[in-house]
Design an enzyme around this catalytic site. Structure first.
Site, mmCIF file in Angstrom:
data_model
loop_
_atom_site.group_PDB
_atom_site.id
_atom_site.type_symbol
_atom_site.label_atom_id
_atom_site.label_comp_id
_atom_site.label_asym_id
_atom_site.label_seq_id
_atom_site.Cartn_x
_atom_site.Cartn_y
_atom_site.Cartn_z
ATOM 1 N N CYS A 24 0.950 -1.342 -0.077
ATOM 2 C CA CYS A 24 0.209 -0.126 0.123
ATOM 3 C C CYS A 24 0.839 1.234 -0.095
ATOM 4 O O CYS A 24 1.644 1.437 0.714
ATOM 5 C CB CYS A 24 -0.852 0.074 1.182
ATOM 6 S SG CYS A 24 -1.986 1.403 1.204
ATOM 7 N N GLY A 69 -7.048 4.733 1.415
ATOM 8 C CA GLY A 69 -7.621 3.908 2.496
ATOM 9 C C GLY A 69 -9.113 3.304 2.246
ATOM 10 O O GLY A 69 -8.973 2.756 1.173
ATOM 11 N N CYS A 277 -3.142 14.933 -6.906
ATOM 12 C CA CYS A 277 -3.160 13.447 -7.388
ATOM 13 C C CYS A 277 -2.856 12.616 -6.220
ATOM 14 O O CYS A 277 -2.373 12.841 -5.147
ATOM 15 C CB CYS A 277 -2.065 13.352 -8.392
ATOM 16 S SG CYS A 277 -1.866 11.502 -8.943
ATOM 17 N N ASP A 278 -3.779 11.393 -6.472
ATOM 18 C CA ASP A 278 -3.825 10.304 -5.249
ATOM 19 C C ASP A 278 -2.367 9.769 -5.005
ATOM 20 O O ASP A 278 -2.221 9.441 -3.846
ATOM 21 C CB ASP A 278 -4.898 9.504 -5.466
ATOM 22 C CG ASP A 278 -4.507 8.505 -6.465
ATOM 23 O OD1 ASP A 278 -3.918 8.911 -7.421
ATOM 24 O OD2 ASP A 278 -4.931 7.211 -6.168
ATOM 25 N N CYS A 319 11.572 8.491 -25.288
ATOM 26 C CA CYS A 319 10.265 8.409 -25.013
ATOM 27 C C CYS A 319 9.599 9.362 -26.179
ATOM 28 O O CYS A 319 8.592 8.990 -26.784
ATOM 29 C CB CYS A 319 9.488 9.112 -23.816
ATOM 30 S SG CYS A 319 9.628 7.901 -22.317
ATOM 31 N N CYS A 322 9.267 7.636 -29.660
ATOM 32 C CA CYS A 322 8.654 6.220 -29.585
ATOM 33 C C CYS A 322 7.395 6.228 -30.160
ATOM 34 O O CYS A 322 6.718 7.026 -30.207
ATOM 35 C CB CYS A 322 8.715 5.631 -27.904
ATOM 36 S SG CYS A 322 7.914 4.252 -27.957
ATOM 37 N N CYS A 332 3.076 6.744 -15.744
ATOM 38 C CA CYS A 332 3.108 7.805 -14.620
ATOM 39 C C CYS A 332 4.080 8.067 -14.212
ATOM 40 O O CYS A 332 5.152 7.666 -14.080
ATOM 41 C CB CYS A 332 2.279 6.858 -13.410
ATOM 42 S SG CYS A 332 1.755 7.879 -11.981
#
Length: 419
Positions: A24, A69, A277-278, A319, A322, A332
């Site tokens: 987590c 959570g 962002c989370d 990148c 590509c 991410c």
């Protein structure tokens, strides 16, 4: 307020959870941002959040995502109150869509009755095969939880709620992709998504539970072949749907980790703090407070736009050149800790695995899209795809070079991915 859409994920109990999952990334978040141990979002904060979000969200449908959570720890009465407030503040001709992302442990009959009656969509965390799930998704007594989660899934289905199955990809699950996929498929909910686990230690290496780039690529290719040749039309897999949309000319992926930029998905913590962002609930990424600041203004703020644009502006040269960049967006930002082939920092850690998957999947998705445009039935499409794949393998033996061009023998590569 701009007309550009944005989404807010609400965490009514912060990072508090009734499980102690080994991987987590939320553990310790409350302490990191200076919150006391979470109880739950209070009524005033809940009211302010719902009113602001409804008032400022463009469009007819307002999408609420309840995250953690473990959000069910807020209690069923909390969510009854949330629905009451939504109905109170919705204007004529508008509606709410609620999504609850949960581990399922507390989903008894009363909970499931409520979720069905209020038409909640549910994202249910379950790591496929029981052995893999119970190794990582443990409760605070160090006991496995698979049976309880599977029972919650059946309870939801009996009420007409087919949850989206959220499955992590660890080093363990990557060692037996088909067992994981088939266990999810056999729960018969119709939709699943895979979330790679990558965790970094202080010494710059990854944890043993983290999936490797090669393992991730093999996992996706094995699951893709099983899905394409055996479950087309029966099961939806988020990543495959996103890539197929791009292949078919439907635009870039909508999933934030695969999109060109990010930053349009805010997070409201249980104290009302709003973050970028989370994955970035940290003091330096706090944007404001839901009780004093407009959510649309925060989404459009210079700080948040810079956060979202950085996903594109910090790409490595590898990148940028590509051919698959439109399909993955460079991955991410939280996992851009590898080096590119020419030694540049900031490469997406799982890049090589994604490339291997795209090399395998894109030609086959192009065939799928072409067959769909011929308005063939699902059965006809599946049969045609199997025929095309078998033609690729005609005359190729186990010890011959694999048709994918990896340089490995077929038996050590794609042999078991044949229809």
């Amino acid at each position: 307020m701009s007309g550009e859409p944005f989404v807010v994920m609400a965490k009514p109990v912060g990072s508090r959870c009734n499980l102690a999952c080994r991987y987590c990334y939320y553990l310790g978040t409350d302490e990191l941002i200076g919150n006391a141990p979470a109880v739950r979002m209070d009524d005033a904060t809940l009211d302010a959040f719902i009113k602001r979000y409804i008032d400022e969200c463009p469009g007819r449908v307002v999408s609420f995502t309840w995250h953690g959570g473990e959000p069910t720890l807020a209690g069923l009465d909390f969510f009854r109150r949330a629905v009451e407030l939504q109905k109170k503040y919705l204007g004529e001709g508008r509606e709410c869509w609620n999504n609850l992302q949960t581990n399922g442990i507390l989903l008894d009959d009363e909970w499931c009755d409520f979720l069905a009656a209020e038409k909640f969509d549910v994202g249910l965390s379950i790591d496929g095969a029981k052995a893999v799930h119970d190794r990582y998704r443990l409760d605070h007594r160090d006991e496995g939880t698979y049976d309880r989660v599977a029972a919650a899934c059946e309870r939801l289905k009996s009420r007409g709620v087919k949850p989206d199955l959220l499955c992590t990809v660890t080093s363990d699950s990557a060692s037996d992709p088909l067992a994981v996929y088939r266990a999810l498929r056999d729960l018969d909910t119709g939709w699943m998504q895979f979330i790679p686990i990558v965790r970094w230690k202080d010494d710059g290496t990854t944890t043993p539970d983290s999936v490797t780039p090669e393992g991730y690529g093999d996992f996706l290719r094995d699951v893709f072949a099983e899905w394409l040749y055996h479950d087309l039309g029966r099961v939806g897999v988020q990543m495959f749907a996103e890539v197929a949309r791009t292949v078919g000319g439907g635009g870039n992926p909508s999933l934030c980790t695969m999109a060109e930029t990010c930053g349009r998905v805010l997070v409201v913590e249980r104290d009302g703090g709003v973050y970028s962002c989370d994955h970035f609930v940290r003091p330096e990424h706090k944007l404001g407070d839901v009780e004093t600041d407009g959510l649309s203004a925060l989404a459009d703020s210079e700080k948040q736009r810079a956060f979202g644009e950085a996903k594109r502006s910090t790409l490595t040269n590898e990148c940028r050149s590509c051919k698959y960049l439109p399909m993955c967006g460079g991955g991410c930002p939280k996992d851009r800790f590898a080096k590119s082939r020419d030694g540049e920092d900031g490469q997406y850690y799982l890049c090589e695995g994604l490339k291997a998957f795209f090399d395998y999947a894109v030609p086959r998705l192009e065939e799928l899209v072409a067959l769909q445009r011929q308005r063939k039935s699902v059965g006809e499409i599946a049969a045609a795809l199997r025929e095309l794949e078998n033609a690729r393998w005609k005359g190729v033996g186990r010890n011959d070079p694999c048709i994918c061009g990896s340089g490995r023998k077929a038996k050590k590569c794609c042999w078991d991915r044949r229809p």
